[in-house]
Write an enzyme that holds these catalytic residues in place. Structure first.
Site, PDB file in Angstrom:
ATOM      1  NE  ARG A 185      -0.983  -2.153   9.004  1.00  0.00           N
ATOM      2  CZ  ARG A 185      -0.291  -1.433   9.871  1.00  0.00           C
ATOM      3  NH1 ARG A 185      -0.422  -1.673  11.152  1.00  0.00           N
ATOM      4  NH2 ARG A 185       0.530  -0.480   9.464  1.00  0.00           N
ATOM      5  CB  THR A 240      -0.921   0.021   1.244  1.00  0.00           C
ATOM      6  OG1 THR A 240      -0.099  -0.185   2.403  1.00  0.00           O
ATOM      7  CG2 THR A 240      -1.986  -1.052   1.165  1.00  0.00           C
ATOM      8  CE  LYS A 248      13.589  -3.593   8.301  1.00  0.00           C
ATOM      9  NZ  LYS A 248      12.653  -4.278   7.400  1.00  0.00           N
ATOM     10  CB  VAL A 281       2.540  -9.289   8.338  1.00  0.00           C
ATOM     11  CG1 VAL A 281       2.407  -9.073   6.843  1.00  0.00           C
ATOM     12  CG2 VAL A 281       3.223  -8.101   9.016  1.00  0.00           C
ATOM     13  N   GLY A 333       5.194   2.987  -0.703  1.00  0.00           N
ATOM     14  CA  GLY A 333       6.644   2.895  -0.822  1.00  0.00           C
ATOM     15  C   GLY A 333       7.181   1.750  -1.663  1.00  0.00           C
ATOM     16  CE1 TYR A 393      13.161  -0.683  10.390  1.00  0.00           C
ATOM     17  CE2 TYR A 393      15.263   0.463  10.177  1.00  0.00           C
ATOM     18  CZ  TYR A 393      14.161  -0.157   9.598  1.00  0.00           C
ATOM     19  OH  TYR A 393      14.074  -0.273   8.234  1.00  0.00           O
TER      20      TYR A 393
HETATM   21  P1  NDP Z   1       6.368   2.675   3.893  1.00  0.00           P
HETATM   22  O1  NDP Z   1       6.000   3.176   5.246  1.00  0.00           O
HETATM   23  O2  NDP Z   1       6.165   3.567   2.733  1.00  0.00           O
HETATM   24  O3  NDP Z   1       5.647   1.273   3.619  1.00  0.00           O
HETATM   25  C1  NDP Z   1       5.516   0.317   4.630  1.00  0.00           C
HETATM   26  C2  NDP Z   1       4.491  -0.706   4.213  1.00  0.00           C
HETATM   27  O4  NDP Z   1       4.386  -1.711   5.232  1.00  0.00           O
HETATM   28  C3  NDP Z   1       3.104  -0.118   4.010  1.00  0.00           C
HETATM   29  O5  NDP Z   1       2.559  -0.644   2.821  1.00  0.00           O
HETATM   30  C4  NDP Z   1       2.331  -0.629   5.221  1.00  0.00           C
HETATM   31  O6  NDP Z   1       0.978  -0.827   4.826  1.00  0.00           O
HETATM   32  C5  NDP Z   1       3.017  -1.968   5.467  1.00  0.00           C
HETATM   33  N1  NDP Z   1       2.823  -2.462   6.827  1.00  0.00           N
HETATM   34  C6  NDP Z   1       3.244  -1.906   7.986  1.00  0.00           C
HETATM   35  N2  NDP Z   1       2.818  -2.639   9.030  1.00  0.00           N
HETATM   36  C7  NDP Z   1       2.111  -3.682   8.520  1.00  0.00           C
HETATM   37  C8  NDP Z   1       1.403  -4.761   9.080  1.00  0.00           C
HETATM   38  N3  NDP Z   1       1.346  -4.954  10.412  1.00  0.00           N
HETATM   39  N4  NDP Z   1       0.796  -5.646   8.255  1.00  0.00           N
HETATM   40  C9  NDP Z   1       0.854  -5.476   6.924  1.00  0.00           C
HETATM   41  N5  NDP Z   1       1.483  -4.464   6.319  1.00  0.00           N
HETATM   42  C10 NDP Z   1       2.106  -3.568   7.121  1.00  0.00           C
HETATM   43  O7  NDP Z   1       7.924   2.267   4.024  1.00  0.00           O
HETATM   44  P2  NDP Z   1       8.940   1.621   2.962  1.00  0.00           P
HETATM   45  O8  NDP Z   1       8.281   1.284   1.699  1.00  0.00           O
HETATM   46  O9  NDP Z   1      10.131   2.485   2.949  1.00  0.00           O
HETATM   47  O10 NDP Z   1       9.328   0.309   3.756  1.00  0.00           O
HETATM   48  C11 NDP Z   1       9.231  -0.998   3.208  1.00  0.00           C
HETATM   49  C12 NDP Z   1      10.274  -1.885   3.874  1.00  0.00           C
HETATM   50  O11 NDP Z   1      11.574  -1.418   3.533  1.00  0.00           O
HETATM   51  C13 NDP Z   1      10.215  -1.884   5.408  1.00  0.00           C
HETATM   52  O12 NDP Z   1      10.434  -3.195   5.865  1.00  0.00           O
HETATM   53  C14 NDP Z   1      11.363  -0.973   5.806  1.00  0.00           C
HETATM   54  O13 NDP Z   1      11.887  -1.295   7.074  1.00  0.00           O
HETATM   55  C15 NDP Z   1      12.356  -1.278   4.694  1.00  0.00           C
HETATM   56  N6  NDP Z   1      13.365  -0.259   4.477  1.00  0.00           N
HETATM   57  C16 NDP Z   1      13.010   1.047   4.222  1.00  0.00           C
HETATM   58  C17 NDP Z   1      13.996   1.991   4.046  1.00  0.00           C
HETATM   59  C18 NDP Z   1      13.686   3.437   3.849  1.00  0.00           C
HETATM   60  O14 NDP Z   1      14.587   4.277   4.060  1.00  0.00           O
HETATM   61  N7  NDP Z   1      12.488   3.810   3.416  1.00  0.00           N
HETATM   62  C19 NDP Z   1      15.412   1.629   4.049  1.00  0.00           C
HETATM   63  C20 NDP Z   1      15.668   0.245   4.335  1.00  0.00           C
HETATM   64  C21 NDP Z   1      14.674  -0.663   4.515  1.00  0.00           C
HETATM   65  P3  NDP Z   1      -0.312  -0.627   5.754  1.00  0.00           P
HETATM   66  O15 NDP Z   1      -0.016   0.491   6.713  1.00  0.00           O
HETATM   67  O16 NDP Z   1      -1.398  -0.307   4.763  1.00  0.00           O
HETATM   68  O17 NDP Z   1      -0.484  -1.942   6.407  1.00  0.00           O
HETATM   69  C1  8X3 Z   2      15.910   2.456   6.870  1.00  0.00           C
HETATM   70  C2  8X3 Z   2      17.248   3.066   6.663  1.00  0.00           C
HETATM   71  O1  8X3 Z   2      19.109   4.357   7.788  1.00  0.00           O
HETATM   72  O2  8X3 Z   2      16.811   5.066   8.234  1.00  0.00           O
HETATM   73  O3  8X3 Z   2      16.034   1.115   7.182  1.00  0.00           O
HETATM   74  O4  8X3 Z   2      17.665   3.058   9.223  1.00  0.00           O
HETATM   75  S1  8X3 Z   2      17.724   3.912   8.053  1.00  0.00           S
END
Ligand code: NDP
Ligand code: 8X3
Length: 259
Positions: free
Chosen positions: A35, A12, A154, A58, A14, A150
């Site tokens: 969600r 939903t 990871k 999840v 990113g 966090y």
């Molecule tokens: P966003 O916040 O844009 O997206 C996060 C997604 O996770 C949303 O679609 C949200 O959907 C979903 N989500 C959160 N909690 C739940 C849940 N309990 N059940 C189902 N879905 C859930 O962040 P990103 O796209 O950046 O993050 C995606 C992944 O990449 C994460 O695991 C993050 O830790 C990782 N990441 C991100 C980085 C960054 O800098 N952005 C860097 C490194 C890793 P909804 O709320 O609709 O459920």
């Molecule tokens: C997201 C990247 O550097 O904000 O996992 O932790 S950082």
């Protein structure tokens, strides 16, 4: 990607949403989950028949364990799982962070990812075809103040991914951990509880990665020849790098030294 079926969590927003759009553009069928039902409905309208949406938290074990068995027949043979659902809550140091935030990160980033993966594997083994792509982070390898739980979640994702490879040896199933640095999504907005100014400040004056950059790496990993497993992909913006080790010196003040 033609003829392949992907299942994406965190679809939903990113990175997950970018993966769904990229996969569909490349000819795959995709099960998009998250969600927020209104976002899923938008995605369904945008992508049409190639995208089947399922509202899924999840953290809920029962629905996660049933989700693959309940897919419609033409989406059931999932051969790519992208575990993107997750995120960070807060940036407080360990003595001031909210315990509820810690519990929620563990429930989503660790427990949810593990449950989803466990539910997906038997079908992949039976069909002799599968690829699990996890969203780890540079935070799993490098420490920073406030990264406490966090980063630890990871680190779990990195170790779980590697351990899956050990367990799946002998099956034609691949596992990849994608480990990005700063990607501008809703990540920081969520981390700072919806505070837009704080979230924007994270990316001010620098060029972060985009969700599409990460979807491109996921696509790269899943389109290698079947005998090639990309174990880990660590990626950062050019504008992000490493700092020196931090050293506490008494004359700078701050917290007292342990005696
Ligand atoms: P966003 O916040 O844009 O997206 C996060 C997604 O996770 C949303 O679609 C949200 O959907 C979903 N989500 C959160 N909690 C739940 C849940 N309990 N059940 C189902 N879905 C859930 O962040 P990103 O796209 O950046 O993050 C995606 C992944 O990449 C994460 O695991 C993050 O830790 C990782 N990441 C991100 C980085 C960054 O800098 N952005 C860097 C490194 C890793 P909804 O709320 O609709 O459920
Ligand atoms: C997201 C990247 O550097 O904000 O996992 O932790 S950082």
């Amino acid at each position: 990607m033609k003829g392949r079926i992907a299942f994406v969590t965190g679809a939903t927003s990113g990175i997950g949403a970018a993966c769904v759009r990229r996969f569909v553009a490349e000819g795959a069928k995709v099960v998009a989950t998250g969600r927020r039902r209104e976002r899923l409905a938008d995605l369904s309208r945008e992508l049409g028949e190639a995208c089947h949406v399922v509202a899924l938290d999840v953290r809920e074990r029962g629905p996660v364990e049933r989700v693959f068995a309940e897919l419609p027949a033409d989406f059931a043979a999932v051969d790519v799982l992208v575990n993107a659902a997750g995120g960070a809550l807060g940036l407080g140091k360990a003595d001031e962070a909210r315990v509820e935030d810690w519990e929620e990160m563990i429930a989503t980033n660790v427990r949810g990812l593990a449950l989803l993966t466990r539910a997906a594997i038997p079908g992949m083994i039976a069909r002799r075809r599968g690829h699990i792509v996890n969203l780890g982070s540079v935070a799993g390898s490098y420490s920073y103040p406030g990264g406490n739980v966090y980063g630890a979640t990871k680190a779990f994702v990195e170790r779980f991914s590697a351990n899956l490879r050990s367990d799946l040896l002998g099956h034609p199933i691949r596992v990849t951990n994608i480990e990005p640095g700063m990607v501008e999504t809703e990540f920081s907005l969520v981390r700072f509880g919806g505070d837009r100014a704080k979230a924007d400040a994270v990316y001010a004056g620098m060029k972060p990665l985009t969700a599409e950059d990460i979807a491109d790496l996921v696509h790269f990993a899943v389109t290698r020849p079947p005998h090639v497993n990309v174990n880990r992909l660590e990626v950062m913006p050019v504008d992000q790098a490493f700092g020196p080790f931090a050293v506490h010196r008494e004359h700078t003040g701050g917290r007292g030294r342990a005696t």
